[in-house]
Structures are given as structure tokens and as C-alpha cells.
Write an enzyme that holds these catalytic residues in place. Sequence first.
Site, PDB file in Angstrom:
ATOM      1  N   ILE A   4     -13.272 115.774  72.921  1.00  0.00           N
ATOM      2  CA  ILE A   4     -12.655 116.598  71.871  1.00  0.00           C
ATOM      3  C   ILE A   4     -11.686 117.635  72.441  1.00  0.00           C
ATOM      4  O   ILE A   4     -11.006 118.317  71.708  1.00  0.00           O
ATOM      5  CB  ILE A   4     -13.709 117.308  70.980  1.00  0.00           C
ATOM      6  N   GLU A   9      -9.273 123.253  83.057  1.00  0.00           N
ATOM      7  CA  GLU A   9     -10.506 123.407  83.824  1.00  0.00           C
ATOM      8  C   GLU A   9     -11.546 122.337  83.548  1.00  0.00           C
ATOM      9  O   GLU A   9     -12.293 121.966  84.439  1.00  0.00           O
ATOM     10  CB  GLU A   9     -11.140 124.764  83.473  1.00  0.00           C
ATOM     11  N   ILE A  12     -14.140 118.388  77.471  1.00  0.00           N
ATOM     12  CA  ILE A  12     -15.156 118.702  76.472  1.00  0.00           C
ATOM     13  C   ILE A  12     -15.425 117.462  75.635  1.00  0.00           C
ATOM     14  O   ILE A  12     -14.503 116.893  75.056  1.00  0.00           O
ATOM     15  CB  ILE A  12     -14.729 119.892  75.579  1.00  0.00           C
ATOM     16  N   ASP A 113     -10.470 135.413  78.017  1.00  0.00           N
ATOM     17  CA  ASP A 113      -9.479 134.466  77.498  1.00  0.00           C
ATOM     18  C   ASP A 113      -9.503 134.502  75.968  1.00  0.00           C
ATOM     19  O   ASP A 113      -9.735 133.497  75.299  1.00  0.00           O
ATOM     20  CB  ASP A 113      -9.792 133.059  78.022  1.00  0.00           C
TER      21      ASP A 113
END
Length: 197
Positions: A4, A9, A12, A113
Site C-alpha cells: 500500500i 525507507e 508498507i 515528519d
Amino acid sequence: MKVIGSGAEATIKSDGELVVKERLAKAYRIKEIDDKLRKFRTRREGKILSKLNELKFPAPQLKLVDDRQMTIEMEFLKGNKLRDVLYKDPLGLGREMGTKIGILHTNDIVHGDLTTSNMIMDEELKFIDFGLSLFSKKIEDKAVDLHLLRQALESKHHTCWEDCFKEVLAGYSENCAHSNEVLSRLEKVELRGRNKH
Ligand SMILES: Nc1ncnc2c1ncn2[C@@H]1O[C@H](COP(=O)(O)OP(=O)(O)O)[C@@H](O)[C@H]1O
Ligand SMILES: [Mg+2]
């Protein structure tokens, strides 16, 4: 499980109930350094999520941290990214953001973030993506957290960001124990930013 999301990094994956966030090896980093970094970030995101769950802060429920597979499993949050729904109520949602950031900072958690892609509108506004988060008491870290949000709003929500951010600050002031100090540092951070250009 289907993919998704895939950022710089992590990848998911989700089955609609669970989310698995896996930090993949980076070929351009020296292996030992890459392993350490991924392990550190995986553990840190786990620690922060577990603290947030303890505080009953609106974030996904942590299920599992595996620092060998470099994965974190957490609850899947249904709902839309704030990015896609902010326009419907920029003031109310700005206020809610500010209130919740105030709670994070009061607990010495800096998100690292803050963007409208890292918030999901479930029954209430929930925060995700604590991969760059840290435990910090520093006024500077908290001011920079707000500054980054301001920049993110300005770039992605240029028609409503100003009024929205005013509400963020109002909500923050009401909910962060040391908001005065952070807000006056924020002014300095912004001046510094402007002087660079
Ligand atoms: N717990 C979750 N529930 C629902 N969606 C999620 C969840 N965690 C991540 N996502 C989705 O995956 C995307 C990327 O996840 P994120 O943790 O923000 O990683 P990245 O570091 O790649 O930005 C998010 O923007 C969101 O759309
Ligand atoms: Mg993200």
C-alpha cells in the site's frame, strides 16, 4: 498482503487489518551501517508507538517489532489521508492537529515528519509514520517539528495553509505545557530559514 505504500525507507503492506512496515536494505549504503541504521529505526519506531499506545494517543496499535526482519506490525487505520480531506475543514482539522501535536510535545515526543500524508482521518485524526521520531525535551526540536509542518502545509495546501496553520498554533498553545517557549523559538527558526534564501 498487498503493497500500500513504498517510501524512501520502507515498504508498507496490508491485508486491511494489519500493516507490515519493512525497512529494506539499501544497496548504496555499506552493509554494516545499513543494518545498524535499519535496526535502530525499526526499534525506535516500535518504542515510540508502544509509548503512544500507553498514553492512548491516536496512533496505530503496535502488534510486533522484529529487528531481525526489520519489520513492524501495527493496526491498519481505515480512513483517508489528511492530505486528501484537509480542504473540507482546514480550520477544524488544523485545530485538531495542533491539539494532538501539543500532547506529543508535552510528553517529549517529537514526530520528525509532520505532513498531511502522515495523518489519517479515522473517527478522529490519527498520526502515523514515527520512523523519524525521537524522545526529546529540547525546545529547538519541538520548534523544528512545527516548522516542518508549516512548510509541508504551505507546499501541499497552498490555498488554505495560512489559516490552517494559525489554528494549529492555537490548538498547540492550549495543549502544550511549554508552548510559549516553543512558539518563540519557532519565530527564530523561521527567521533563520528565511535568511538562508
Ligand atoms: N497503520 C497504517 N494504517 C493505514 N495506512 C498506513 C499505516 N501505516 C502506513 N500507512 C500507509 O502507508 C504510507 C506510507 O507509510 P509511512 O509509515 O508513512 O512510511 P514512509 O516512511 O514510507 O512515509 C502512508 O502514507 C499510509 O498511506
Ligand atoms: Mg510517511
